[in-house]
Design a protein around this motif. Structure first.
Motif, mmCIF file in Angstrom:
data_model
loop_
_atom_site.group_PDB
_atom_site.id
_atom_site.type_symbol
_atom_site.label_atom_id
_atom_site.label_comp_id
_atom_site.label_asym_id
_atom_site.label_seq_id
_atom_site.Cartn_x
_atom_site.Cartn_y
_atom_site.Cartn_z
ATOM 1 N N GLY A 1 0.827 -1.199 0.000
ATOM 2 C CA GLY A 1 0.000 0.000 0.000
ATOM 3 C C GLY A 1 0.863 1.251 0.000
ATOM 4 N N LEU A 2 0.528 2.224 -0.861
ATOM 5 C CA LEU A 2 1.277 3.473 -0.971
ATOM 6 C C LEU A 2 0.290 4.632 -0.866
ATOM 7 N N PHE A 3 0.653 5.649 -0.065
ATOM 8 C CA PHE A 3 -0.304 6.700 0.274
ATOM 9 C C PHE A 3 0.350 8.078 0.237
ATOM 10 N N ASP A 4 -0.335 9.046 -0.381
ATOM 11 C CA ASP A 4 0.013 10.470 -0.334
ATOM 12 C C ASP A 4 -1.129 11.188 0.380
ATOM 13 N N VAL A 5 -0.825 11.871 1.461
ATOM 14 C CA VAL A 5 -1.852 12.588 2.222
ATOM 15 C C VAL A 5 -1.469 14.066 2.255
ATOM 16 N N TYR A 6 -2.363 14.933 1.785
ATOM 17 C CA TYR A 6 -2.113 16.368 1.704
ATOM 18 C C TYR A 6 -2.814 17.071 2.862
ATOM 19 N N HIS A 7 -2.072 18.000 3.516
ATOM 20 C CA HIS A 7 -2.601 18.764 4.650
ATOM 21 C C HIS A 7 -2.444 20.258 4.379
ATOM 22 N N ASP A 8 -3.378 21.025 4.921
ATOM 23 C CA ASP A 8 -3.241 22.474 4.891
ATOM 24 C C ASP A 8 -2.033 22.872 5.733
ATOM 25 N N ARG A 9 -1.174 23.726 5.178
ATOM 26 C CA ARG A 9 0.057 24.069 5.867
ATOM 27 C C ARG A 9 -0.200 24.876 7.143
ATOM 28 N N ILE A 10 -1.255 25.661 7.165
ATOM 29 C CA ILE A 10 -1.530 26.523 8.322
ATOM 30 C C ILE A 10 -2.317 25.765 9.396
ATOM 31 N N THR A 11 -3.415 25.132 8.992
ATOM 32 C CA THR A 11 -4.299 24.490 9.971
ATOM 33 C C THR A 11 -3.948 23.026 10.211
ATOM 34 N N ASN A 12 -3.136 22.458 9.350
ATOM 35 C CA ASN A 12 -2.775 21.039 9.418
ATOM 36 C C ASN A 12 -3.962 20.115 9.130
ATOM 37 N N LYS A 13 -5.030 20.673 8.619
ATOM 38 C CA LYS A 13 -6.204 19.872 8.305
ATOM 39 C C LYS A 13 -5.963 19.075 7.019
ATOM 40 N N LYS A 14 -6.413 17.829 7.029
ATOM 41 C CA LYS A 14 -6.276 16.985 5.842
ATOM 42 C C LYS A 14 -7.155 17.524 4.725
ATOM 43 N N ILE A 15 -6.553 17.729 3.546
ATOM 44 C CA ILE A 15 -7.274 18.259 2.393
ATOM 45 C C ILE A 15 -7.763 17.128 1.490
ATOM 46 N N TYR A 16 -6.847 16.261 1.093
ATOM 47 C CA TYR A 16 -7.227 15.112 0.289
ATOM 48 C C TYR A 16 -6.095 14.096 0.322
ATOM 49 N N SER A 17 -6.338 12.951 -0.272
ATOM 50 C CA SER A 17 -5.333 11.888 -0.273
ATOM 51 C C SER A 17 -5.391 11.107 -1.574
ATOM 52 N N GLU A 18 -4.307 10.444 -1.877
ATOM 53 C CA GLU A 18 -4.215 9.549 -3.027
ATOM 54 C C GLU A 18 -3.590 8.235 -2.541
ATOM 55 N N SER A 19 -3.985 7.120 -3.144
ATOM 56 C CA SER A 19 -3.460 5.838 -2.691
ATOM 57 C C SER A 19 -3.359 4.850 -3.837
ATOM 58 N N ASP A 20 -2.419 3.923 -3.685
ATOM 59 C CA ASP A 20 -2.279 2.779 -4.581
ATOM 60 C C ASP A 20 -2.237 1.517 -3.727
ATOM 61 N N HIS A 21 -3.012 0.511 -4.143
ATOM 62 C CA HIS A 21 -2.988 -0.791 -3.493
ATOM 63 C C HIS A 21 -2.581 -1.818 -4.555
ATOM 64 N N ILE A 22 -1.396 -2.382 -4.398
ATOM 65 C CA ILE A 22 -0.848 -3.272 -5.423
ATOM 66 C C ILE A 22 -0.889 -4.714 -4.918
ATOM 67 N N ILE A 23 -1.557 -5.568 -5.679
ATOM 68 C CA ILE A 23 -1.692 -6.983 -5.345
ATOM 69 C C ILE A 23 -1.139 -7.801 -6.511
ATOM 70 N N THR A 24 -0.293 -8.768 -6.200
ATOM 71 C CA THR A 24 0.255 -9.629 -7.249
ATOM 72 C C THR A 24 -0.011 -11.092 -6.926
ATOM 73 N N ILE A 25 -0.186 -11.882 -7.976
ATOM 74 C CA ILE A 25 -0.305 -13.335 -7.872
ATOM 75 C C ILE A 25 0.728 -13.923 -8.832
ATOM 76 N N MET A 26 1.680 -14.695 -8.291
ATOM 77 C CA MET A 26 2.803 -15.145 -9.102
ATOM 78 C C MET A 26 3.061 -16.640 -8.921
ATOM 79 N N PRO A 27 3.021 -17.437 -9.988
ATOM 80 C CA PRO A 27 3.580 -18.789 -9.923
ATOM 81 C C PRO A 27 5.080 -18.704 -9.625
ATOM 82 N N SER A 28 5.596 -19.691 -8.884
ATOM 83 C CA SER A 28 6.978 -19.620 -8.418
ATOM 84 C C SER A 28 7.685 -20.955 -8.600
#
Length: 215
Positions: A104-131
């Motif tokens: 899981g990879l996450f970018d979370v954006y906050h207001d610089r003055i109030t520190n309030k969360k503005i928005y976020s972006e995320s990636d969830h990577i799942i793999t299935i691999m024969p080995s």
């Protein structure tokens, strides 16, 4: 007649000893292997373009069309790569199986003055691999091996940017090349692997080896 019987007995004894040698690894080495590992997320981070190098970064931005929009800073963080795998030993030195991984990879954006969360972006990577695994040292308590996994990767990404919320999916092929791996233990064991791919440069964890009742 006695000579013929003696020759037949010797042939049968030799065949029996040969069969015992052939089956000896099945009697002394475990055939089923389940393991859970944790590795570094370098390749998923690189593939998705998330910030590299440190867990926290500060990124100031202002919308070019919104002169009064807030400045923001971005916190970047990710989970380690988590993998669960199963392998079956079909020969003393050769295993086949499959591995499932998650990062899981996450970018979370906050207001610089109030520190309030503005928005976020995320990636969830799942793999299935024969080995496949090639174990080149097979002892009762120590196994050294190399391996290769290749399979399907699914990236589920999401953004809740104000007025531009979206969810999407990407996919492709990813691999894991294990240059050297070592596991120490009989049934319960610990392991460490060095390689390259979705599971990281270093992957470590624990596992369980066992034989079925019917060998």
């Amino acid at each position: 007649m006695k000579r013929a019987i003696l020759i037949l007995m010797m042939v049968f004894l030799g065949w029996s000893l040969s069969a015992q040698d052939t089956l000896s690894w099945k009697q002394t080495l475990q055939r089923h292997d389940i393991q859970i590992g944790i590795g570094d997320p370098f390749l998923p981070v690189l593939a998705t373009g998330h910030y590299l190098g440190i867990y926290w970064d500060y990124y100031y931005e202002r919308n070019a069309t919104d002169w009064f929009g807030p400045d923001a800073y971005k916190c970047v963080y990710w989970t380690p790569n988590i993998s669960v795998g199963y392998k079956y030993r079909i020969a003393k030195w050769f295993w086949i199986g499959a591995t499932v991984t998650y990062t899981g990879l996450f970018d979370v954006y906050h207001d610089r003055i109030t520190n309030k969360k503005i928005y976020s972006e995320s990636d969830h990577i799942i793999t299935i691999m024969p080995s496949v695994r090639f174990s080149w040292l097979n002892k009762k308590y120590v196994t050294l091996y190399s391996g290769l996994s290749l399979g399907y990767a699914l990236d589920i990404y999401h953004s809740n940017y104000p007025d531009l919320r979206y969810t999407g999916c990407g996919h492709g092929a990813l691999l894991q090349l294990t240059a050297v791996g070592v596991h120490v233990g009989r049934e319960w064991y610990g392991f460490t692997e060095i390689g390259f791919g979705i599971q990281g440069f270093i992957n470590a964890g624990f596992g369980y080896n066992f034989n079925s009742k019917k060998k």
